[in-house]
Design an enzyme around this catalytic site. Structure first.
Site, PDB file in Angstrom:
ATOM      1  CD  GLU A   1      17.855  14.028  17.484  1.00 44.93           C
ATOM      2  OE1 GLU A   1      18.817  14.574  18.047  1.00 44.93           O
ATOM      3  OE2 GLU A   1      17.852  13.747  16.266  1.00 44.93           O
TER       4      GLU A   1
ATOM      5  N   PRO B   1       7.587   8.614  18.181  1.00 43.90           N
ATOM      6  CG  PRO B   1       9.524   8.481  19.478  1.00 43.90           C
ATOM      7  CD  PRO B   1       8.945   8.044  18.172  1.00 43.90           C
ATOM      8  CG  PHE B   2       9.560  12.939  20.210  1.00 42.22           C
ATOM      9  CD1 PHE B   2       9.052  13.335  21.437  1.00 42.22           C
ATOM     10  CD2 PHE B   2      10.624  12.057  20.183  1.00 42.22           C
ATOM     11  CE1 PHE B   2       9.607  12.871  22.622  1.00 42.22           C
ATOM     12  CE2 PHE B   2      11.189  11.589  21.360  1.00 42.22           C
ATOM     13  CZ  PHE B   2      10.681  11.995  22.588  1.00 42.22           C
TER      14      PHE B   2
ATOM     15  CB  SER C   1       3.024   9.726  21.463  1.00 43.35           C
ATOM     16  OG  SER C   1       1.827   9.101  21.917  1.00 43.35           O
TER      17      SER C   1
ATOM     18  CE  LYS D   1      24.648  13.849  14.313  1.00 42.71           C
ATOM     19  NZ  LYS D   1      24.281  13.779  12.906  1.00 42.71           N
TER      20      LYS D   1
ATOM     21  CB  SER E   1       4.129   6.099  22.931  1.00 42.59           C
ATOM     22  OG  SER E   1       3.955   4.990  23.786  1.00 42.59           O
ATOM     23  NE  ARG E   2       0.022   8.848  31.248  1.00 39.32           N
ATOM     24  CZ  ARG E   2       0.060   9.119  32.551  1.00 39.32           C
ATOM     25  NH1 ARG E   2       1.231   9.188  33.177  1.00 39.32           N
ATOM     26  NH2 ARG E   2      -1.057   9.338  33.223  1.00 39.32           N
ATOM     27  CG  PHE E   3       0.298  12.298  27.904  1.00 38.36           C
ATOM     28  CD1 PHE E   3      -0.932  12.268  28.536  1.00 38.36           C
ATOM     29  CD2 PHE E   3       1.446  12.125  28.661  1.00 38.36           C
ATOM     30  CE1 PHE E   3      -1.018  12.073  29.909  1.00 38.36           C
ATOM     31  CE2 PHE E   3       1.370  11.934  30.034  1.00 38.36           C
ATOM     32  CZ  PHE E   3       0.138  11.911  30.656  1.00 38.36           C
TER      33      PHE E   3
END
Length: 472
Positions: A275, A257-258, A47, A291, A56-58
Site C-alpha cells: 500500500e 511493490p513498496f 519493489s 480497504k 516495481s520499476r526502481f
C-alpha cells in the site's frame, strides 16, 4: 527550445548537483546491498521487480547518511558525524523540515527519481503527543518513533531500462565518496547469515480478548462515536540470526511493490507493504488507500470466486469509501483548492496472498516545501486508523494493549526537490535483538462479523509467519 537543447540543459543541471556512474545491472538489489550493509544505517527500498506492476520499476540502496534524526516521544536527537549530538523538542516533522533543506532548482529526471535526500520511517505513534492521543502502553519495543537518515548518495536500479547507477551528490563528504567507490569496486562475494525461529508466534490477544475488543468497537459505532476502527493484533516470537536473510526470502515470495529494509545495530525493519501512503511528483500528490480484502487460493475457481465476492461486496465498498472521504479531507487541508479528486475508485489488485480494493485520490501542492505539511496533515494514514480519524485513534489506544511502533506508520523517501514516495507499514515486521514482531489487522464497521475480521487479520500475515516458521 528543441529537445536536444532541453536534454543538454538538463544534463548540465544534473552535473552541477551530482555525478552519475554506471554499475553493472543486476535483476535484484541483494548482492549490492550486502556490499554496503556494514556501513551505518543501511537501507534498501525494494519493489519486487514484478513486470506486472507499474510500481516495481526502481529499487534504491544507500547507507552512511550525513545526518540522522531519531525521535522518541517529544524529543528528537540530531546526529551529525564529527559533531556533538543535539536534542531538540517539538513536532518531529517540523524538525525534519528544518534539518532537511529543499533545493528549489534541484534537477528532476524521471529516470532518476531519487538522487539523495531523506529516507526512513515514521512510527504509528509519532504524532500522538501533538494529536492529544494518550499513550499508556509500555514501550516494549525500543524503536524510535521516527528514524530518518539524510543521504547524499544512492544506488538506483532501473528494471525497465535494465540500468544500475551510482548517484553521488556534490555535497557528499569526500571520505564517504571514497569509501563507497572502494566498496563497490571490491568484487568479492559478501555473504549473509542464517535466520531461524526458536519458538512460536504468540499474539497479544487471545481469540476471546480479540472478540471482546471487537464488540467494544461495535458498541462505539452503534453509539455514534465513530464509523470505522482498525483493530490490530501483534504476534511475537523468539528468533536468532540475520534479519536480512529473512527479508530477502520473504520479499522473493511477496514481491511487495513498496518493500523496505533498514538496519540499525540490533534492530531491523522488514516491510512488505502493498500500500502506498503518499506520493508527490512535481507537486502532484497521489494517495492510494487499501480497504477490502479476500484471501487468495491455489484453486483458480475458488480464487476467482473470492475476487468476485470482494468486488460485489457492499460492505467492503462502503468501508473503502469512508476512507476515501477521510483522505480527501486530509489532502484538502494542504492541496490547492479544487485540485483534490478521486481518480480511481474500488480497483481490485491481487497480491500473492490476498485480493484488495484500492482507490486513488489526487491533488496538487502550491509549493514543493508543502510536502512536510502534507505528511503532517495525512499521518498516520486513514486506512489504518478509521474514521473520524482522531476518535478512531483514541479507541485504538484504549483497546490495543501494546504499541504499534513502526507498524501502521510509514516508510518514506523525500528528495531535495520535495518529491516523495511512501508506504503504509502494513505487512511489516520488526526484529529487535532476539525477538521478531508481526502485526495483522483490519477495519471494523457496523456490519462486520467478528470471526471473519479475526480471520482476515490472519489471512494478511499467515504467509509471512508460516514462511518464517518453515525455516530458511
Amino acid at each position: 527550445m528543441n529537445n536536444n537543447n532541453r536534454t543538454e540543459n538538463n544534463d548540465q543541471a544534473e552535473q552541477d548537483y551530482f555525478s552519475i556512474d554506471s554499475l553493472p545491472y543486476q535483476s535484484t538489489p541483494y548482492p549490492l546491498y550486502k556490499k554496503i550493509r556494514h556501513l551505518p544505517l543501511p537501507v534498501l527500498l525494494a519493489s519486487g521487480n514484478d513486470r506486472d506492476r507499474k510500481d516495481s520499476r526502481f529499487e534504491f540502496i544507500s547507507a552512511k547518511p550525513d545526518k540522522v534524526l531519531r525521535t522518541t516521544g517529544t524529543t528528537t536527537s540530531i546526529e551529525t558525524p564529527g559533531h556533538k549530538t543535539i536534542e531538540v523538542q517539538g513536532n518531529p516533522l517540523d524538525i525534519l523540515s528544518q534539518e532537511f533543506t529543499l533545493e528549489s532548482d534541484s534537477p528532476q529526471n524521471d529516470d532518476l527519481p531519487f538522487t539523495g535526500g531523506a529516507i526512513g520511517y515514521l512510527g504509528y505513534e509519532l504524532l500522538h503527543p501533538w494529536l492529544s492521543i494518550k499513550q499508556d502502553h509500555k514501550r516494549d519495543i525500543d524503536m524510535p518513533d521516527m528514524l530518518i537518515g539524510i543521504y547524499s548518495w544512492v544506488i538506483i536500479i532501473d528494471h525497465l531500462r535494465k540500468k544500475c547507477s551510482l548517484v553521488i551528490r556534490h555535497t557528499c563528504p569526500e571520505a564517504t565518496r571514497k569509501k563507497i567507490q572502494e566498496i563497490l569496486a571490491d568484487e568479492a562475494e559478501k555473504n549473509s547469515g542464517s535466520f531461524s525461529m526458536t519458538g512460536d508466534f504468540v499474539s497479544n490477544f487471545s481469540r476471546e480478548e480479540y472478540q471482546h475488543a471487537y464488540q467494544q468497537i461495535i458498541d462505539y459505532i452503534l453509539a455514534g462515536d465513530c464509523y470505522q476502527v482498525n483493530l490490530t493484533q501483534r504476534f511475537t516470537a523468539p528468533c536468532e540470526g540475520d534479519p536480512y536473510t529473512a527479508f530477502t526470502r520473504l520479499q522473493t515470495i511477496a514481491k511487495a511493490p513498496f518493500a523496505a529494509f533498514m538496519e540499525d545495530d540490533s534492530q531491523a525493519v522488514l516491510s512488505f507493504s502493498p500500500e502506498r501512503f503518499v506520493q508527490v511528483k512535481n507537486k502532484e500528490v497521489m494517495t492510494q488507500p487499501i480497504k477490502g480484502t479476500r484471501p487468495r487460493n491455489d484453486d483458480p475457481e475458488i480464487d476467482l470466486h473470492n475476487r468476485n465476492d470482494l468486488e460485489k461486496s457492499l460492505k467492503d465498498r462502503a468501508e473503502n469509501l469512508m476512507i476515501v472521504d477521510l483522505l480527501r479531507n486530509d489532502l484538502g487541508k494542504i492541496c490547492k483548492t479544487g485540485s483534490v479528486a478521486v481518480t480511481n475508485l474500488f480497483e481490485t489488485q491481487s497480491f500473492i496472498n490476498v485480493h484488495h480494493l484500492v482507490s486513488t485520490i489526487t491533488g496538487s501542492l502550491e509549493d514543493s516545501k508543502d510536502v512536510f505539511a502534507l505528511i503532517k496533515a495525512g499521518f498516520p494514514g486513514g486506512s489504518i486508523t478509521g474514521t473520524p480519524k482522531i476518535r478512531a485513534m483514541e479507541v485504538i489506544n484504549e483497546l490495543e494493549n501494546v504499541m504499534r511502533s513502526v507498524y501502521c506508520g510509514a516508510f518514506a523517501w523525500i528528495d531535495f526537490s520535495g518529491n516523495m514516495d511512501s508506504n503504509i507499514c502494513i505487512r511489516t515486521l520488526v526484529k529487535e535483538n532476539d525477538r521478531i514482531h508481526c502485526w495483522g489487522g483490519g477495519g471494523i464497521v457496523a456490519d462486520s462479523v467478528g470471526d471473519q475480521e479475526y480471520q482476515e487479520s490472519l489471512d494478511k500475515i499467515n504467509l509471512f509467519m508460516d514462511a518464517l516458521k518453515s525455516g530458511f
